[in-house]
Structures are given as structure tokens and as C-alpha cells.
Design a protein around this motif. Structure first.
Motif, PDB file in Angstrom:
ATOM      1  N   LEU A  46      57.156  37.984  37.658  1.00 50.71           N
ATOM      2  CA  LEU A  46      55.948  37.996  38.477  1.00 50.71           C
ATOM      3  C   LEU A  46      55.804  36.700  39.276  1.00 50.71           C
ATOM      4  CD1 LEU A  46      53.306  39.479  39.241  1.00 50.71           C
ATOM      5  CD2 LEU A  46      52.255  38.322  37.306  1.00 50.71           C
ATOM      6  N   PHE A  47      56.209  35.587  38.684  1.00 49.09           N
ATOM      7  CA  PHE A  47      56.072  34.276  39.325  1.00 49.09           C
ATOM      8  C   PHE A  47      57.376  33.805  39.984  1.00 49.09           C
ATOM      9  CE2 PHE A  47      52.603  34.438  36.327  1.00 49.09           C
ATOM     10  CZ  PHE A  47      51.553  34.012  37.102  1.00 49.09           C
ATOM     11  N   ASN A  48      58.343  34.691  40.073  1.00 48.17           N
ATOM     12  CA  ASN A  48      59.644  34.370  40.700  1.00 48.17           C
ATOM     13  C   ASN A  48      60.302  33.159  40.050  1.00 48.17           C
ATOM     14  OD1 ASN A  48      59.321  36.487  42.580  1.00 48.17           O
ATOM     15  ND2 ASN A  48      58.010  35.161  43.807  1.00 48.17           N
ATOM     16  N   ILE A  49      60.283  33.127  38.745  1.00 45.96           N
ATOM     17  CA  ILE A  49      60.872  32.008  38.002  1.00 45.96           C
ATOM     18  C   ILE A  49      62.215  32.436  37.451  1.00 45.96           C
ATOM     19  CG2 ILE A  49      60.600  30.533  35.982  1.00 45.96           C
ATOM     20  CD1 ILE A  49      57.563  30.755  36.479  1.00 45.96           C
ATOM     21  N   LEU A  51      50.965  44.858  38.205  1.00 45.68           N
ATOM     22  CA  LEU A  51      51.940  44.853  37.111  1.00 45.68           C
ATOM     23  C   LEU A  51      52.816  46.104  37.136  1.00 45.68           C
ATOM     24  CD1 LEU A  51      49.731  43.394  34.242  1.00 45.68           C
ATOM     25  CD2 LEU A  51      51.356  42.191  35.710  1.00 45.68           C
ATOM     26  N   ILE A  52      52.234  47.260  37.422  1.00 51.44           N
ATOM     27  CA  ILE A  52      53.022  48.490  37.518  1.00 51.44           C
ATOM     28  C   ILE A  52      54.019  48.392  38.666  1.00 51.44           C
ATOM     29  CG2 ILE A  52      52.888  50.944  38.132  1.00 51.44           C
ATOM     30  CD1 ILE A  52      50.260  50.993  36.463  1.00 51.44           C
ATOM     31  N   ASP A  53      53.556  47.881  39.814  1.00 52.26           N
ATOM     32  CA  ASP A  53      54.446  47.727  40.967  1.00 52.26           C
ATOM     33  C   ASP A  53      55.622  46.801  40.668  1.00 52.26           C
ATOM     34  OD1 ASP A  53      52.793  49.421  42.382  1.00 52.26           O
ATOM     35  OD2 ASP A  53      51.878  47.834  43.604  1.00 52.26           O
ATOM     36  N   ASN A  54      55.426  45.863  39.737  1.00 48.99           N
ATOM     37  CA  ASN A  54      56.481  44.916  39.367  1.00 48.99           C
ATOM     38  C   ASN A  54      57.177  45.292  38.058  1.00 48.99           C
ATOM     39  OD1 ASN A  54      56.496  42.490  41.321  1.00 48.99           O
ATOM     40  ND2 ASN A  54      54.331  42.918  41.003  1.00 48.99           N
ATOM     41  N   LEU A  89      40.712  50.719  44.654  1.00 44.61           N
ATOM     42  CA  LEU A  89      40.641  50.599  43.196  1.00 44.61           C
ATOM     43  C   LEU A  89      39.295  50.007  42.806  1.00 44.61           C
ATOM     44  CD1 LEU A  89      44.208  49.129  42.669  1.00 44.61           C
ATOM     45  CD2 LEU A  89      43.502  51.503  42.364  1.00 44.61           C
ATOM     46  N   ASN A  90      38.900  50.181  41.571  1.00 49.79           N
ATOM     47  CA  ASN A  90      37.568  49.765  41.151  1.00 49.79           C
ATOM     48  C   ASN A  90      37.501  48.379  40.525  1.00 49.79           C
ATOM     49  OD1 ASN A  90      36.248  52.160  41.971  1.00 49.79           O
ATOM     50  ND2 ASN A  90      37.040  53.205  40.175  1.00 49.79           N
ATOM     51  N   SER A  91      37.986  48.255  39.318  1.00 45.59           N
ATOM     52  CA  SER A  91      37.769  47.034  38.548  1.00 45.59           C
ATOM     53  C   SER A  91      38.904  46.027  38.714  1.00 45.59           C
ATOM     54  CB  SER A  91      37.645  47.386  37.067  1.00 45.59           C
ATOM     55  OG  SER A  91      38.885  47.834  36.560  1.00 45.59           O
ATOM     56  N   THR A  92      38.667  44.840  38.194  1.00 43.88           N
ATOM     57  CA  THR A  92      39.709  43.813  38.198  1.00 43.88           C
ATOM     58  C   THR A  92      40.914  44.281  37.380  1.00 43.88           C
ATOM     59  OG1 THR A  92      38.001  42.105  38.360  1.00 43.88           O
ATOM     60  CG2 THR A  92      40.189  41.381  37.689  1.00 43.88           C
ATOM     61  N   LEU A  93      40.664  44.964  36.261  1.00 46.79           N
ATOM     62  CA  LEU A  93      41.784  45.474  35.459  1.00 46.79           C
ATOM     63  C   LEU A  93      42.590  46.511  36.228  1.00 46.79           C
ATOM     64  CD1 LEU A  93      40.641  45.887  31.746  1.00 46.79           C
ATOM     65  CD2 LEU A  93      42.368  44.357  32.692  1.00 46.79           C
ATOM     66  N   ASP A  94      41.925  47.356  37.025  1.00 44.36           N
ATOM     67  CA  ASP A  94      42.654  48.305  37.870  1.00 44.36           C
ATOM     68  C   ASP A  94      43.532  47.564  38.880  1.00 44.36           C
ATOM     69  OD1 ASP A  94      41.449  50.457  36.609  1.00 44.36           O
ATOM     70  OD2 ASP A  94      39.961  50.767  38.187  1.00 44.36           O
ATOM     71  N   GLN A  95      42.975  46.498  39.445  1.00 36.29           N
ATOM     72  CA  GLN A  95      43.697  45.708  40.442  1.00 36.29           C
ATOM     73  C   GLN A  95      44.968  45.097  39.848  1.00 36.29           C
ATOM     74  OE1 GLN A  95      42.558  45.342  43.701  1.00 36.29           O
ATOM     75  NE2 GLN A  95      40.781  46.599  43.237  1.00 36.29           N
ATOM     76  N   VAL A  96      44.807  44.403  38.720  1.00 38.21           N
ATOM     77  CA  VAL A  96      45.968  43.741  38.113  1.00 38.21           C
ATOM     78  C   VAL A  96      46.934  44.781  37.546  1.00 38.21           C
ATOM     79  CG1 VAL A  96      45.042  43.348  35.781  1.00 38.21           C
ATOM     80  CG2 VAL A  96      46.684  41.750  36.753  1.00 38.21           C
ATOM     81  N   GLY A  97      46.408  45.900  37.066  1.00 41.03           N
ATOM     82  CA  GLY A  97      47.269  46.971  36.577  1.00 41.03           C
ATOM     83  C   GLY A  97      48.217  47.463  37.650  1.00 41.03           C
ATOM     84  N   LYS A  98      47.708  47.629  38.862  1.00 47.82           N
ATOM     85  CA  LYS A  98      48.547  48.074  39.978  1.00 47.82           C
ATOM     86  C   LYS A  98      49.649  47.058  40.272  1.00 47.82           C
ATOM     87  CE  LYS A  98      48.385  49.660  44.780  1.00 47.82           C
ATOM     88  NZ  LYS A  98      49.695  49.165  45.063  1.00 47.82           N
TER      89      LYS A  98
END
Length: 92
Positions: free
Chosen positions: A89-92, A60-63, A49-58
């Protein structure tokens, strides 16, 4: 008197995303921070993946977490997500 807990008043909350460059001992990473819960999770960089937004997007989509809005600031992003999804996301 209000019988609702403080948590039940919130519908969404912010996540702060930051890029962390490589060090001598660790590769490139990014973090997702919840100021409300005072928790931070670090993730290894996915070089497909390229950008930080791509990274976090993946992540969030996975979750199965939907982003309501986001802002780009110098060196970080602020994302708004639904309360229950963000807690997941934080298992709360």
C-alpha cells in the motif's frame, strides 16, 4: 545470534485510518497512516460510498489487501493487515 532482520519477524502491522472533513481549499478526505513506516497516504472521498470504513475498504480491495482485524476508536479506526500486503500500500 539471530540473523533475521527486524522486518522478517513481523507478520502483520497496524494501519490508522482517519476522516478529514472538507476545508475551504480541499474536499473531504481520509488518510491511512503507518506508524511503523512513518508514512501517511491521503485519499479523496468517493461520494458513491458512505462511511470511512467503506472508503478504506474499497482502497484495500483495489490493492488486494485483506484486513485481519479492526478496532473503532473515537475519530479513527485501527486496521491490522498482513506485513507484505501493507508494505504494498505504501510502495515499500
Amino acid at each position: 545470534m539471530n540473523t533475521l532482520s527486524n522486518e522478517s519477524k513481523f507478520q502483520d502491522f497496524a494501519l490508522i485510518v482517519k476522516y478529514h472533513g472538507p476545508t475551504n481549499t480541499k474536499g473531504t478526505r481520509f488518510s491511512i497512516n503507518s506508524p511503523y513506516f512513518k508514512k501517511t497516504k491521503y485519499f479523496s472521498w468517493d461520494y458513491s460510498l458512505n462511511s470511512t470504513l467503506d472508503q478504506v475498504g474499497k482502497i484495500l480491495i483495489d490493492n488486494s489487501i485483506d484486513v485481519i482485524s479492526y478496532s473503532e476508536l473515537p475519530n479513527k479506526y485501527i486496521l491490522t493487515v498482513k506485513w507484505d500486503e501493507g508494505k504494498k500500500l505504501f510502495n515499500i
